[in-house]
Design a protein around this motif. Structure first.
Motif, PDB file in Angstrom:
ATOM      1  N   ARG A 291       9.318  12.343  14.915  1.00  0.00           N
ATOM      2  CA  ARG A 291       8.197  13.318  15.444  1.00  0.00           C
ATOM      3  C   ARG A 291       8.219  14.272  14.737  1.00  0.00           C
ATOM      4  N   ASP A 292       6.476  14.262  14.875  1.00  0.00           N
ATOM      5  CA  ASP A 292       6.381  16.046  14.924  1.00  0.00           C
ATOM      6  C   ASP A 292       7.527  16.267  13.570  1.00  0.00           C
ATOM      7  N   VAL A 293       7.088  15.913  12.320  1.00  0.00           N
ATOM      8  CA  VAL A 293       7.103  16.115  10.885  1.00  0.00           C
ATOM      9  C   VAL A 293       6.765  16.253   9.520  1.00  0.00           C
ATOM     10  N   ALA A 294       5.696  15.930  10.250  1.00  0.00           N
ATOM     11  CA  ALA A 294       4.589  15.306   9.286  1.00  0.00           C
ATOM     12  C   ALA A 294       3.227  16.389   8.298  1.00  0.00           C
ATOM     13  N   ASP A 295       2.895  16.668   7.126  1.00  0.00           N
ATOM     14  CA  ASP A 295       1.387  16.989   7.305  1.00  0.00           C
ATOM     15  C   ASP A 295       0.397  16.435   6.263  1.00  0.00           C
ATOM     16  N   ARG A 296       0.730  15.546   6.451  1.00  0.00           N
ATOM     17  CA  ARG A 296      -0.189  14.487   5.653  1.00  0.00           C
ATOM     18  C   ARG A 296       0.673  13.000   6.355  1.00  0.00           C
ATOM     19  N   VAL A 297       0.276  12.054   7.054  1.00  0.00           N
ATOM     20  CA  VAL A 297       0.133  10.529   7.008  1.00  0.00           C
ATOM     21  C   VAL A 297      -0.700   9.921   6.344  1.00  0.00           C
ATOM     22  N   ASN A 298      -0.090   9.012   5.697  1.00  0.00           N
ATOM     23  CA  ASN A 298      -1.295   7.630   4.771  1.00  0.00           C
ATOM     24  C   ASN A 298      -0.620   6.784   5.313  1.00  0.00           C
ATOM     25  N   LEU A 299      -1.577   6.185   5.633  1.00  0.00           N
ATOM     26  CA  LEU A 299      -1.884   4.534   6.302  1.00  0.00           C
ATOM     27  C   LEU A 299      -2.528   2.952   5.448  1.00  0.00           C
ATOM     28  N   GLY A 300      -1.971   3.116   4.331  1.00  0.00           N
ATOM     29  CA  GLY A 300      -2.281   2.087   3.504  1.00  0.00           C
ATOM     30  C   GLY A 300      -2.850   1.010   4.195  1.00  0.00           C
ATOM     31  N   LEU A 301      -3.049   0.418   4.811  1.00  0.00           N
ATOM     32  CA  LEU A 301      -2.754  -1.130   5.304  1.00  0.00           C
ATOM     33  C   LEU A 301      -3.924  -1.855   5.570  1.00  0.00           C
ATOM     34  N   ILE A 302      -4.368  -3.348   4.622  1.00  0.00           N
ATOM     35  CA  ILE A 302      -5.615  -3.506   5.362  1.00  0.00           C
ATOM     36  C   ILE A 302      -5.571  -4.718   5.617  1.00  0.00           C
ATOM     37  N   PRO A 303      -5.965  -5.568   6.176  1.00  0.00           N
ATOM     38  CA  PRO A 303      -7.124  -4.545   6.860  1.00  0.00           C
ATOM     39  C   PRO A 303      -7.902  -3.971   7.777  1.00  0.00           C
ATOM     40  N   SER A 304      -6.831  -3.077   8.501  1.00  0.00           N
ATOM     41  CA  SER A 304      -6.597  -2.359   9.352  1.00  0.00           C
ATOM     42  C   SER A 304      -5.864  -1.746   9.044  1.00  0.00           C
TER      43      SER A 304
END
Length: 433
Positions: A291-304
């Motif tokens: 929690r409360d650690v990221a400046d940037r988050v990558n959500l590289g999953l498809i189709p969603s």
């Protein structure tokens, strides 16, 4: 009467026939091939390629290309050059790998060759080091199966490979495990280099998508110095590594639930010297305790990647927020059928006019709906309002007619609470109205 000078002995590199073309290309690239002479067959069935003696000290060969230095007899340079059999013509030397493969298979089958078999010959494939990965519909006809191992040896020789594998359908389930069969060779681990980053993985257990190279290059150029990244679907490090190696992220949390991908990810972090700047979280990213650690988050999953949105909101820094990179497959109306025309939206970085021109209305609507949903999740989580700004919409590739893999760069920031202001006294209207 014309006299013949005595033949001379020159240095040459001898290798197995299946490596001859690859060795020729390597020597040509290093400007070591002596093009005055033709290759020759030498004892043991090997093929010898003439090399320039004065440049032998510069010779370097990949470990996977076995060959030895020999001397072969050739006519003196002042003697008339007699054709040797076979002498590849200039046209043959210009053959593409696909043409070379077709010709070798046609020679192998002889009179059994047919147009139907020609359609079964692959015209494209993936190459990972010395392994070539064929598509699932390649060389499936019965006559191919009857040839046995000689078929795969011929294919490997034509393509300059030592190992062959054939892709099957992706196995059902959330891990997207490939169904790949090794056809030639024993070791399934391969190495692939993208933009100076080394990826190693078991080709029978892990997927590698070369179609994502444009997004990996874009990620590598993002200004991430000093930032903490959370990659919710890290795989073997497709995006984690560009963030660390090129974008200069200070630290990364890489989440992955496939044990085979985790093994490859750990190897790749070491291969690229960034293992001390990354923590691997093996398990379901929806259960991530960060929690409360990221400046940037990558959500590289498809189709969603929608199931990961609540987690992404939790890991963003509460005080300052950050940027989410949200991957999604979005369906579009066929070009020309939408009366709304092309949507325009500001794009971050260079090429803004080009980006505006190609953003489709459906992409814009999806981005705005996603931004609204993320705002709601953040407000519910933190008990205060947040703002979201669409920085960029990137089209990675087309998956099917009118279906595109998109990435939304969404900036999320907490909204400062507004200070209450004192009410101004009512001033009487001097006109008496």
């Amino acid at each position: 009467m014309e006299t013949m000078d005595a033949p001379i002995a020159i240095p040459a590199l001898a290798t197995e026939p299946r490596f001859a073309q690859r060795l020729r290309e390597h020597l040509e690239a290093q400007q070591l091939l002596d093009k005055r002479y033709q290759l020759q067959e030498v004892p043991g069935g090997r093929m010898a390629l003439p090399v320039l003696e004065e440049k032998l000290s510069l010779l370097s060969l990949p470990q996977e290309m076995p060959c030895g230095l020999v001397r072969i007899q050739v006519p003196s340079p002042c003697a008339p050059s007699l054709p040797q059999d076979p002498v590849p013509s200039r046209a043959l030397r210009r053959r593409t790998p696909a043409q070379r493969l077709r010709d070798e298979l046609r020679r192998l089958l002889g009179e059994s060759w047919s147009e139907e078999l020609e359609r079964d010959v692959p015209r494209a494939w993936q190459r990972h080091g010395d392994l070539v990965l064929l598509s699932e519909d390649s060389l499936r006809a019965a006559p191919w199966e009857q040839l046995g191992p000689v078929l795969w040896e011929t294919v490997a020789s034509a393509l300059g490979a030592r190992r062959l594998a054939r892709r099957g359908r992706v196995l059902p389930g959330g891990m997207r495990s490939p169904s790949v069969t090794l056809l030639l060779g024993q070791d399934p681990w391969v190495e692939h280099v993208d933009n100076g980053i080394r990826y190693t993985f078991d080709v029978t257990k892990c997927m590698f998508s070369p179609g994502n190279i444009t997004e990996k290059l874009r990620v590598a150029s993002l200004p991430c110095a000093g930032e903490v990244l959370v990659d919710l679907y890290a795989g073997i490090g497709y995006f984690t590594l560009p963030y660390l190696v090129h974008a200069a992220a200070a630290f990364a949390h890489a989440c992955e639930w496939n044990i085979h991908a985790v093994e490859a990810l750990r190897r790749n972090l070491v291969l690229n010297g960034v293992q001390d700047r990354c923590r691997v979280h093996h398990g379901d990213s929806r259960e991530l305790e960060l929690r409360d650690v990221a400046d940037r988050v990558n959500l590289g999953l498809i189709p969603s990647s929608e199931e990961g949105w609540p987690v992404a909101c939790r890991v963003l820094k509460k005080a300052t927020g950050g940027v989410l990179h949200i991957h999604h497959n979005v369906e579009s109306v066929p070009a020309g059928s939408s009366p709304a025309g092309e949507a325009q939206h500001p794009a971050e970085g260079g090429g803004k006019e080009k980006q505006r021109a190609r953003i489709r209305p459906e992409w814009e609507r999806w981005a705005e709906a996603t931004a609204s949903r993320i705002r709601g999740l953040l407000a519910e989580l933190h008990g205060q309002s947040w703002s979201t700004s669409i920085l960029h919409i990137e089209a990675v590739k087309s998956y099917a007619p009118h279906v595109h893999h998109l990435v939304l760069d969404l900036e999320c920031r907490p909204t400062p609470p507004t200070e209450p202001t004192a009410s101004s006294p009512i001033t009487p209207d001097p006109t008496g109205r």
